[in-house]
Write a protein that holds these residues in place. Sequence first.
Motif, mmCIF file in Angstrom:
data_model
loop_
_atom_site.group_PDB
_atom_site.id
_atom_site.type_symbol
_atom_site.label_atom_id
_atom_site.label_comp_id
_atom_site.label_asym_id
_atom_site.label_seq_id
_atom_site.Cartn_x
_atom_site.Cartn_y
_atom_site.Cartn_z
ATOM 1 N N VAL A 56 0.854 -1.188 0.000
ATOM 2 C CA VAL A 56 0.000 0.000 0.000
ATOM 3 C C VAL A 56 0.889 1.238 0.000
ATOM 4 O O VAL A 56 1.859 1.312 0.752
ATOM 5 N N PHE A 57 0.567 2.210 -0.881
ATOM 6 C CA PHE A 57 1.333 3.448 -0.903
ATOM 7 C C PHE A 57 0.860 4.354 0.222
ATOM 8 O O PHE A 57 -0.341 4.566 0.414
ATOM 9 N N ARG A 58 1.796 4.895 0.977
ATOM 10 C CA ARG A 58 1.522 5.804 2.095
ATOM 11 C C ARG A 58 2.284 7.108 1.870
ATOM 12 O O ARG A 58 3.459 7.090 1.494
ATOM 13 N N ASP A 59 1.607 8.232 2.126
ATOM 14 C CA ASP A 59 2.277 9.524 2.023
ATOM 15 C C ASP A 59 3.401 9.602 3.048
ATOM 16 O O ASP A 59 3.230 9.201 4.201
ATOM 17 N N ILE A 60 4.529 10.134 2.619
ATOM 18 C CA ILE A 60 5.657 10.370 3.516
ATOM 19 C C ILE A 60 5.464 11.702 4.239
ATOM 20 O O ILE A 60 5.772 11.850 5.410
ATOM 21 N N VAL A 61 4.958 12.673 3.513
ATOM 22 C CA VAL A 61 4.683 14.000 4.049
ATOM 23 C C VAL A 61 3.371 14.467 3.433
ATOM 24 O O VAL A 61 3.082 14.140 2.283
ATOM 25 N N HIS A 62 2.558 15.186 4.214
ATOM 26 C CA HIS A 62 1.296 15.668 3.663
ATOM 27 C C HIS A 62 0.739 16.786 4.533
ATOM 28 O O HIS A 62 1.030 16.857 5.730
ATOM 29 N N PRO A 63 -0.074 17.660 3.939
ATOM 30 C CA PRO A 63 -0.743 18.699 4.726
ATOM 31 C C PRO A 63 -1.735 18.039 5.683
ATOM 32 O O PRO A 63 -2.349 17.027 5.358
ATOM 33 N N ILE A 64 -1.890 18.640 6.857
ATOM 34 C CA ILE A 64 -2.777 18.073 7.873
ATOM 35 C C ILE A 64 -4.237 18.444 7.635
ATOM 36 O O ILE A 64 -5.125 17.614 7.783
ATOM 37 N N SER A 65 -4.484 19.686 7.247
ATOM 38 C CA SER A 65 -5.866 20.139 7.095
ATOM 39 C C SER A 65 -6.234 20.319 5.619
ATOM 40 O O SER A 65 -5.358 20.517 4.775
ATOM 41 N N PRO A 66 -7.533 20.269 5.315
ATOM 42 C CA PRO A 66 -7.965 20.543 3.937
ATOM 43 C C PRO A 66 -7.547 21.939 3.468
ATOM 44 O O PRO A 66 -7.175 22.112 2.308
ATOM 45 N N ALA A 67 -7.568 22.916 4.359
ATOM 46 C CA ALA A 67 -7.158 24.277 3.975
ATOM 47 C C ALA A 67 -5.680 24.322 3.609
ATOM 48 O O ALA A 67 -5.292 24.974 2.628
ATOM 49 N N ALA A 68 -4.845 23.614 4.367
ATOM 50 C CA ALA A 68 -3.409 23.569 4.058
ATOM 51 C C ALA A 68 -3.180 22.843 2.739
ATOM 52 O O ALA A 68 -2.359 23.257 1.922
ATOM 53 N N ARG A 69 -3.904 21.755 2.510
ATOM 54 C CA ARG A 69 -3.773 21.022 1.245
ATOM 55 C C ARG A 69 -4.148 21.919 0.068
ATOM 56 O O ARG A 69 -3.472 21.955 -0.943
ATOM 57 N N GLN A 70 -5.230 22.662 0.212
ATOM 58 C CA GLN A 70 -5.679 23.553 -0.859
ATOM 59 C C GLN A 70 -4.639 24.640 -1.129
ATOM 60 O O GLN A 70 -4.351 24.951 -2.279
ATOM 61 N N LEU A 71 -4.067 25.196 -0.074
ATOM 62 C CA LEU A 71 -3.029 26.219 -0.210
ATOM 63 C C LEU A 71 -1.834 25.683 -0.986
ATOM 64 O O LEU A 71 -1.373 26.306 -1.949
ATOM 65 N N VAL A 72 -1.357 24.508 -0.599
ATOM 66 C CA VAL A 72 -0.203 23.896 -1.263
ATOM 67 C C VAL A 72 -0.539 23.584 -2.715
ATOM 68 O O VAL A 72 0.220 23.914 -3.633
#
Length: 92
Positions: A56-72
């Motif tokens: 299974v592929f797992r993110d090594i690093v990722h934004p914690i919140s939906p707002a942070a993900r959207q910003l990135v």
Amino acid sequence: MNISDIKIRKTISEGRLRAIVSITIEDTLAVHDIKIVQGDERLFVAMPSRKDENGVFRDIVHPISPAARQLVEDQILDAYSRYMAIREAEAV
């Protein structure tokens, strides 16, 4: 969070993968191997990942919140769009 630098490392014209990107956050932390992928509806950003022992592929690093993900995602896709526009202009 301030993304202080975005580098389009590689662009790909075949398949769904469009680019490999690196970002620098607040001039202190670099994140490499972020992917820009052509989805069914739109481009999206896939964070760096690796395959675990179960395949299974797992993110090594990722934004914690939906707002942070959207910003990135917004900043990366904007930088990619500008990069591709410059490349197209130079090809003419």
